[in-house]
Design a protein around this motif. Structure first.
Motif, PDB file in Angstrom:
ATOM      1  N   VAL A 164      -2.429  36.090 -13.135  1.00 37.44           N
ATOM      2  CA  VAL A 164      -1.653  36.418 -11.934  1.00 37.44           C
ATOM      3  C   VAL A 164      -2.517  36.477 -10.687  1.00 37.44           C
ATOM      4  N   ALA A 165      -3.744  36.933 -10.850  1.00 42.42           N
ATOM      5  CA  ALA A 165      -4.612  37.064  -9.679  1.00 42.42           C
ATOM      6  C   ALA A 165      -4.838  35.724  -8.999  1.00 42.42           C
ATOM      7  N   THR A 166      -4.819  34.665  -9.790  1.00 43.30           N
ATOM      8  CA  THR A 166      -5.053  33.331  -9.227  1.00 43.30           C
ATOM      9  C   THR A 166      -3.957  32.953  -8.230  1.00 43.30           C
ATOM     10  N   ILE A 167      -2.758  33.390  -8.523  1.00 43.53           N
ATOM     11  CA  ILE A 167      -1.665  33.137  -7.571  1.00 43.53           C
ATOM     12  C   ILE A 167      -1.988  33.779  -6.231  1.00 43.53           C
ATOM     13  N   TYR A 168      -2.368  35.041  -6.285  1.00 42.72           N
ATOM     14  CA  TYR A 168      -2.600  35.777  -5.035  1.00 42.72           C
ATOM     15  C   TYR A 168      -3.839  35.272  -4.312  1.00 42.72           C
ATOM     16  N   ARG A 169      -4.756  34.672  -5.084  1.00 42.73           N
ATOM     17  CA  ARG A 169      -5.940  34.112  -4.442  1.00 42.73           C
ATOM     18  C   ARG A 169      -5.556  32.897  -3.604  1.00 42.73           C
ATOM     19  N   HIS A 170      -4.608  32.116  -4.082  1.00 41.93           N
ATOM     20  CA  HIS A 170      -4.227  30.884  -3.375  1.00 41.93           C
ATOM     21  C   HIS A 170      -3.085  31.115  -2.394  1.00 41.93           C
ATOM     22  N   PHE A 171      -2.199  32.037  -2.762  1.00 42.14           N
ATOM     23  CA  PHE A 171      -1.041  32.310  -1.914  1.00 42.14           C
ATOM     24  C   PHE A 171      -0.966  33.811  -1.700  1.00 42.14           C
ATOM     25  N   PRO A 172      -1.505  34.275  -0.564  1.00 37.42           N
ATOM     26  CA  PRO A 172      -1.672  35.711  -0.331  1.00 37.42           C
ATOM     27  C   PRO A 172      -0.399  36.505  -0.608  1.00 37.42           C
ATOM     28  N   THR A 173       0.742  35.917  -0.311  1.00 38.90           N
ATOM     29  CA  THR A 173       1.992  36.606  -0.613  1.00 38.90           C
ATOM     30  C   THR A 173       2.952  35.614  -1.245  1.00 38.90           C
ATOM     31  N   ARG A 174       3.911  36.132  -1.940  1.00 41.21           N
ATOM     32  CA  ARG A 174       4.925  35.301  -2.607  1.00 41.21           C
ATOM     33  C   ARG A 174       5.561  34.323  -1.624  1.00 41.21           C
ATOM     34  N   ALA A 175       5.752  34.786  -0.398  1.00 42.30           N
ATOM     35  CA  ALA A 175       6.387  33.933   0.602  1.00 42.30           C
ATOM     36  C   ALA A 175       5.579  32.664   0.842  1.00 42.30           C
ATOM     37  N   ASP A 176       4.247  32.784   0.830  1.00 45.89           N
ATOM     38  CA  ASP A 176       3.411  31.618   1.050  1.00 45.89           C
ATOM     39  C   ASP A 176       3.617  30.584  -0.050  1.00 45.89           C
ATOM     40  N   LEU A 177       3.795  31.063  -1.264  1.00 45.32           N
ATOM     41  CA  LEU A 177       4.046  30.158  -2.389  1.00 45.32           C
ATOM     42  C   LEU A 177       5.390  29.453  -2.208  1.00 45.32           C
ATOM     43  N   VAL A 178       6.397  30.228  -1.845  1.00 43.54           N
ATOM     44  CA  VAL A 178       7.728  29.641  -1.649  1.00 43.54           C
ATOM     45  C   VAL A 178       7.681  28.602  -0.536  1.00 43.54           C
ATOM     46  N   VAL A 179       7.033  28.952   0.556  1.00 40.71           N
ATOM     47  CA  VAL A 179       6.926  28.007   1.667  1.00 40.71           C
ATOM     48  C   VAL A 179       6.238  26.728   1.214  1.00 40.71           C
ATOM     49  N   ALA A 180       5.145  26.880   0.469  1.00 40.18           N
ATOM     50  CA  ALA A 180       4.398  25.709   0.013  1.00 40.18           C
ATOM     51  C   ALA A 180       5.261  24.819  -0.866  1.00 40.18           C
ATOM     52  N   ASP A 211     -12.032  23.246  -9.532  1.00 43.47           N
ATOM     53  CA  ASP A 211     -11.069  23.967 -10.375  1.00 43.47           C
ATOM     54  C   ASP A 211     -10.056  24.727  -9.524  1.00 43.47           C
ATOM     55  N   ALA A 212     -10.497  25.179  -8.368  1.00 47.24           N
ATOM     56  CA  ALA A 212      -9.582  25.889  -7.477  1.00 47.24           C
ATOM     57  C   ALA A 212      -8.492  24.943  -6.981  1.00 47.24           C
ATOM     58  N   ARG A 213      -8.905  23.732  -6.591  1.00 47.79           N
ATOM     59  CA  ARG A 213      -7.909  22.750  -6.147  1.00 47.79           C
ATOM     60  C   ARG A 213      -6.937  22.413  -7.273  1.00 47.79           C
ATOM     61  N   ARG A 214      -7.493  22.251  -8.479  1.00 49.05           N
ATOM     62  CA  ARG A 214      -6.666  21.919  -9.634  1.00 49.05           C
ATOM     63  C   ARG A 214      -5.639  23.030  -9.902  1.00 49.05           C
ATOM     64  N   ASN A 215      -6.116  24.243  -9.864  1.00 50.23           N
ATOM     65  CA  ASN A 215      -5.206  25.366 -10.115  1.00 50.23           C
ATOM     66  C   ASN A 215      -4.129  25.480  -9.043  1.00 50.23           C
ATOM     67  N   MET A 232     -17.010  25.099  10.183  1.00 51.57           N
ATOM     68  CA  MET A 232     -16.003  24.818   9.154  1.00 51.57           C
ATOM     69  C   MET A 232     -16.454  25.352   7.800  1.00 51.57           C
ATOM     70  N   PRO A 233     -15.553  25.983   7.102  1.00 47.83           N
ATOM     71  CA  PRO A 233     -15.879  26.612   5.814  1.00 47.83           C
ATOM     72  C   PRO A 233     -16.165  25.554   4.754  1.00 47.83           C
ATOM     73  N   PRO A 234     -16.973  25.882   3.754  1.00 42.67           N
ATOM     74  CA  PRO A 234     -17.284  24.931   2.684  1.00 42.67           C
ATOM     75  C   PRO A 234     -16.038  24.541   1.904  1.00 42.67           C
ATOM     76  N   ALA A 235     -16.031  23.356   1.359  1.00 40.86           N
ATOM     77  CA  ALA A 235     -14.878  22.858   0.617  1.00 40.86           C
ATOM     78  C   ALA A 235     -14.624  23.721  -0.618  1.00 40.86           C
ATOM     79  N   LYS A 236     -13.390  23.761  -1.037  1.00 36.68           N
ATOM     80  CA  LYS A 236     -13.046  24.559  -2.217  1.00 36.68           C
ATOM     81  C   LYS A 236     -13.567  23.890  -3.489  1.00 36.68           C
ATOM     82  N   ARG A 237     -13.771  24.679  -4.483  1.00 35.85           N
ATOM     83  CA  ARG A 237     -14.246  24.154  -5.753  1.00 35.85           C
ATOM     84  C   ARG A 237     -13.154  23.319  -6.421  1.00 35.85           C
TER      85      ARG A 237
END
Lengths: 183, 183
Positions: B44-60, B8-12, B1-6
């Motif tokens: 803007v890069a932070t968006i793509y870091r959390h949601f690889p594509t716009r669709a992922d953001l919309v779905v979320a 600030d990342a969760r906050r963002n 299992m991958p290490p937990a996210k930081r």
DNA sequence: CACGATACGGAACACCGTTCCGTTTAGCAA
DNA sequence: TTGCTAAACGGAACGGTGTTCCGTATCGTG
């Protein structure tokens, strides 16, 4: 009356129409303007000189086929056993037109200002045609009154969007919609 | 299992979801990525870091409401006088969802790769729900067999596109479509 | 407290529709 | 034929997207 256009301008306009028809058929109606321009062997500005907006170019390319749809109405009403049959066959005609021009349905329902001209042209031409068929079917008692031609037309256009993508088949839904009109 | 996210990342990620919900409500689902980013106070890069594509953001952003649509099905089937009534009411629910989220229907039916994730998510979640209602109505003899849930769902989504623009009213057409399902 | 992995922000890139501007050319008159 | 002017042209430039890159800052841990 304004002076006649120069010969090269007329030539380029024809070249643009031909190039646009080819490119739209190959790459869809949403193809980049630059592609149409280079295919026609002209600069992009020449497109805008002849067709103020992309919508005007699309309208010019498809004008003949839209007119065919409009002009088919009297014949269908005369030939069809009933007004409802005529309506069904006209819808088939319209849908054939839409789904074979890749992206045309999408372009028609765009909400932004750029597509307003395109939308306006389609509505202007086709709403009266559709209304004639609808009215005849309502008068014959085959279709329930209260459905606006504008809504029906737009609905058919919308249902045609994305036909064949992601396993979606527009035809059954359009048939179902038309079936739902019955009185 | 991958290490937990930081932290600030969760906050963002939360800030982005909240900002996206606000911006989507104000300017529609097609709002520029930069607008969501600046509203959330991130790059803007932070968006793509959390949601690889716009669709992922919309779905979320809409995941909860989609799930509500899915989970409403058993209740509707139990409460409704007939399966067909349940189907009608479920369609109402779905359409309310679509037309209040400006541009969502448009985004759902986009054909390009970017929207594929969004489309896939909706289909995955809603097709089974819709199929359950459809099957029940067919079994009860109220709806003619042969209509695929995928087509119906997509058809409803398509009909919802552009509701309220250019004088188009989607509801009558959706009602007509559902009426056309009747056996 | 120091250090390495993680995450960040904004500039940079690629592509789009549209507009601008210096250059070319058609058509006409001398 | 030649010269002139208005019409038309081509391609660079502008403003706007989505997406990626890279040097910098921060978190969490030893």
């Amino acid at each position: 009356m304004p002076p006649a256009k120069r010969a090269d301008a007329r030539r380029n306009e024809q070249a643009l129409l031909a190039a646009a028809a080819t490119v739209f058929a190959e790459s869809g109606v949403a193809a980049p303007v630059r592609e149409v321009a280079s295919r026609a062997g002209v600069g992009v500005a020449t497109i805008y000189r002849h067709f103020p907006t992309r919508a005007d170019l699309v309208v010019a390319v498809f004008r003949h086929q839209v007119e065919e749809c409009v002009e088919a109405v009297p014949g269908l009403l005369a030939d069809g056993p009933t007004p409802y049959d005529a309506l069904v066959r006209w819808v088939d005609l319209f849908v054939d037109f839409l789904v074979t021009k890749h992206g045309l349905a999408e372009a028609m329902q765009g909400e932004d200002e750029a597509h307003a001209t395109l939308h306006a042209y389609f509505v202007e031409q086709l709403v009266p045609a559709c209304a004639a068929l609808l009215d005849a079917a309502v008068t014959a008692g085959q279709v329930a009154p209260g459905v606006r031609a504008l809504d029906l037309l737009r609905g058919i256009g919308n249902l045609s969007v994305g036909d064949g993508t992601f396993g979606y088949d527009a035809r059954p839904m359009i048939d179902t919609l038309v079936a739902g009109l019955r009185a």
